[in-house]
Design a protein around this motif. Structure first.
Motif, PDB file in Angstrom:
ATOM      1  N   PHE A   1      75.928  90.231  61.383  1.00 49.39           N
ATOM      2  CA  PHE A   1      75.332  89.444  62.458  1.00 49.39           C
ATOM      3  C   PHE A   1      73.912  89.862  62.815  1.00 49.39           C
ATOM      4  CE2 PHE A   1      79.942  89.035  63.230  1.00 49.39           C
ATOM      5  CZ  PHE A   1      80.032  87.672  63.086  1.00 49.39           C
ATOM      6  N   THR A   2      73.394  90.909  62.197  1.00 50.75           N
ATOM      7  CA  THR A   2      72.039  91.351  62.506  1.00 50.75           C
ATOM      8  C   THR A   2      71.051  91.040  61.399  1.00 50.75           C
ATOM      9  OG1 THR A   2      72.500  93.551  61.624  1.00 50.75           O
ATOM     10  CG2 THR A   2      72.834  93.226  63.992  1.00 50.75           C
ATOM     11  N   ALA A   3      71.477  90.423  60.336  1.00 49.84           N
ATOM     12  CA  ALA A   3      70.570  90.076  59.241  1.00 49.84           C
ATOM     13  C   ALA A   3      69.594  89.002  59.712  1.00 49.84           C
ATOM     14  CB  ALA A   3      71.362  89.587  58.044  1.00 49.84           C
ATOM     15  N   VAL A   4      68.308  89.191  59.384  1.00 56.72           N
ATOM     16  CA  VAL A   4      67.268  88.258  59.782  1.00 56.72           C
ATOM     17  C   VAL A   4      66.639  87.669  58.534  1.00 56.72           C
ATOM     18  CG1 VAL A   4      65.076  88.012  60.995  1.00 56.72           C
ATOM     19  CG2 VAL A   4      66.820  89.547  61.876  1.00 56.72           C
ATOM     20  N   ASP A   5      66.507  86.361  58.496  1.00 57.41           N
ATOM     21  CA  ASP A   5      65.885  85.695  57.367  1.00 57.41           C
ATOM     22  C   ASP A   5      64.395  85.564  57.633  1.00 57.41           C
ATOM     23  OD1 ASP A   5      65.390  84.299  55.066  1.00 57.41           O
ATOM     24  OD2 ASP A   5      66.119  82.383  55.863  1.00 57.41           O
ATOM     25  N   THR A   6      63.593  86.437  57.030  1.00 55.96           N
ATOM     26  CA  THR A   6      62.145  86.404  57.244  1.00 55.96           C
ATOM     27  C   THR A   6      61.432  85.575  56.195  1.00 55.96           C
ATOM     28  OG1 THR A   6      61.866  88.434  55.977  1.00 55.96           O
ATOM     29  CG2 THR A   6      62.117  88.659  58.376  1.00 55.96           C
ATOM     30  N   ALA A   7      62.143  85.066  55.216  1.00 57.12           N
ATOM     31  CA  ALA A   7      61.497  84.279  54.164  1.00 57.12           C
ATOM     32  C   ALA A   7      60.871  83.016  54.745  1.00 57.12           C
ATOM     33  CB  ALA A   7      62.500  83.920  53.081  1.00 57.12           C
ATOM     34  N   ALA A   8      61.507  82.403  55.723  1.00 53.58           N
ATOM     35  CA  ALA A   8      60.947  81.195  56.321  1.00 53.58           C
ATOM     36  C   ALA A   8      59.705  81.491  57.141  1.00 53.58           C
ATOM     37  CB  ALA A   8      61.995  80.518  57.194  1.00 53.58           C
ATOM     38  N   ASP A   9      59.630  82.659  57.777  1.00 57.01           N
ATOM     39  CA  ASP A   9      58.474  83.011  58.581  1.00 57.01           C
ATOM     40  C   ASP A   9      57.242  83.316  57.734  1.00 57.01           C
ATOM     41  OD1 ASP A   9      60.068  82.737  60.784  1.00 57.01           O
ATOM     42  OD2 ASP A   9      60.505  84.878  60.940  1.00 57.01           O
ATOM     43  N   ASP A  10      57.455  83.857  56.538  1.00 54.23           N
ATOM     44  CA  ASP A  10      56.341  84.248  55.691  1.00 54.23           C
ATOM     45  C   ASP A  10      55.886  83.139  54.759  1.00 54.23           C
ATOM     46  OD1 ASP A  10      56.481  86.701  56.861  1.00 54.23           O
ATOM     47  OD2 ASP A  10      57.701  87.593  55.277  1.00 54.23           O
ATOM     48  N   ALA A  11      56.610  82.040  54.717  1.00 55.73           N
ATOM     49  CA  ALA A  11      56.277  80.967  53.794  1.00 55.73           C
ATOM     50  C   ALA A  11      54.957  80.317  54.190  1.00 55.73           C
ATOM     51  CB  ALA A  11      57.381  79.928  53.793  1.00 55.73           C
ATOM     52  N   PRO A  12      54.087  80.022  53.228  1.00 53.15           N
ATOM     53  CA  PRO A  12      52.825  79.357  53.548  1.00 53.15           C
ATOM     54  C   PRO A  12      53.056  77.922  54.010  1.00 53.15           C
ATOM     55  CG  PRO A  12      53.033  79.692  51.178  1.00 53.15           C
ATOM     56  CD  PRO A  12      54.205  80.349  51.825  1.00 53.15           C
ATOM     57  N   ILE A  13      52.187  77.458  54.859  1.00 58.34           N
ATOM     58  CA  ILE A  13      52.266  76.101  55.388  1.00 58.34           C
ATOM     59  C   ILE A  13      51.465  75.190  54.461  1.00 58.34           C
ATOM     60  CG2 ILE A  13      51.632  74.621  57.322  1.00 58.34           C
ATOM     61  CD1 ILE A  13      52.099  77.064  59.123  1.00 58.34           C
ATOM     62  N   THR A  14      52.053  74.103  54.020  1.00 56.14           N
ATOM     63  CA  THR A  14      51.368  73.219  53.094  1.00 56.14           C
ATOM     64  C   THR A  14      50.751  72.010  53.791  1.00 56.14           C
ATOM     65  OG1 THR A  14      53.419  72.052  52.640  1.00 56.14           O
ATOM     66  CG2 THR A  14      52.858  73.868  51.180  1.00 56.14           C
ATOM     67  N   GLN A  15      51.002  71.863  55.073  1.00 55.43           N
ATOM     68  CA  GLN A  15      50.447  70.736  55.823  1.00 55.43           C
ATOM     69  C   GLN A  15      49.771  71.270  57.070  1.00 55.43           C
ATOM     70  OE1 GLN A  15      53.364  67.841  56.861  1.00 55.43           O
ATOM     71  NE2 GLN A  15      52.077  66.836  58.337  1.00 55.43           N
ATOM     72  N   GLY A  16      48.572  70.817  57.338  1.00 56.02           N
ATOM     73  CA  GLY A  16      47.851  71.232  58.525  1.00 56.02           C
ATOM     74  C   GLY A  16      47.012  70.077  59.045  1.00 56.02           C
ATOM     75  N   TYR A  17      46.241  70.369  60.072  1.00 58.17           N
ATOM     76  CA  TYR A  17      45.420  69.340  60.694  1.00 58.17           C
ATOM     77  C   TYR A  17      44.025  69.899  60.969  1.00 58.17           C
ATOM     78  CZ  TYR A  17      49.928  67.141  61.385  1.00 58.17           C
ATOM     79  OH  TYR A  17      51.165  66.595  61.160  1.00 58.17           O
ATOM     80  N   VAL A  18      43.003  69.069  60.749  1.00 56.70           N
ATOM     81  CA  VAL A  18      41.633  69.450  61.093  1.00 56.70           C
ATOM     82  C   VAL A  18      41.146  68.491  62.173  1.00 56.70           C
ATOM     83  CG1 VAL A  18      41.067  70.495  58.879  1.00 56.70           C
ATOM     84  CG2 VAL A  18      40.687  68.075  59.186  1.00 56.70           C
ATOM     85  N   PHE A  19      40.322  69.018  63.084  1.00 52.49           N
ATOM     86  CA  PHE A  19      39.796  68.209  64.182  1.00 52.49           C
ATOM     87  C   PHE A  19      38.557  67.465  63.705  1.00 52.49           C
ATOM     88  CE2 PHE A  19      37.092  67.590  67.912  1.00 52.49           C
ATOM     89  CZ  PHE A  19      37.960  66.879  68.720  1.00 52.49           C
TER      90      PHE A  19
END
Length: 92
Positions: free
Chosen positions: A24-42
Motif C-alpha cells: 500500500f505504500t508503493a508510489v508510481d512516479t513514472a507518470a510524474d516524470d513523463a514528458p508532456i507532449t502538448q502545451g500552450y503558448v500565449f
C-alpha cells in the motif's frame, strides 16, 4: 507446545504484515516524470490567446525554460492567459 507455536507464528505474522504494508505504500512516479507532449503558448494576436503546440519534451520540473519558437510553453490554457509554465531538464 504453546510456546513453540507462538515462536513460529510471530515471525510469520511479521512478514505478512510487512508485505501488506509495502503493497500500500508503493508510489508510481513514472507518470510524474513523463514528458508532456502538448502545451500552450500565449499569443495576443490570436483568439483564443493560448495556442496549442504538440510534440514537446517538457515537464513540470526542470532547470531550463521550455520554449516553442521563442515563446514560453505552458501546461494549461486559461480564459485570457496561459498558466503553469513548463520546463526542460536539458537546454534546447
Amino acid at each position: 507446545m504453546k510456546t513453540r507455536m507462538i515462536k513460529f507464528i510471530t515471525p510469520v505474522m511479521a512478514i505478512v504484515f510487512a508485505i501488506a504494508a509495502s503493497a500500500f505504500t508503493a508510489v508510481d512516479t513514472a507518470a510524474d516524470d513523463a514528458p508532456i507532449t502538448q502545451g500552450y503558448v500565449f499569443d495576443a494576436t490570436q483568439t483564443p490567446r493560448c495556442q496549442e503546440v504538440n510534440n514537446l519534451d517538457c515537464s513540470l520540473e526542470g532547470d531550463y525554460m521550455c520554449t516553442y519558437e521563442g515563446k514560453q510553453v505552458y501546461q494549461l490554457p486559461g480564459a485570457t492567459i496561459c498558466s503553469i509554465p513548463l520546463a526542460r531538464v536539458t537546454p534546447e
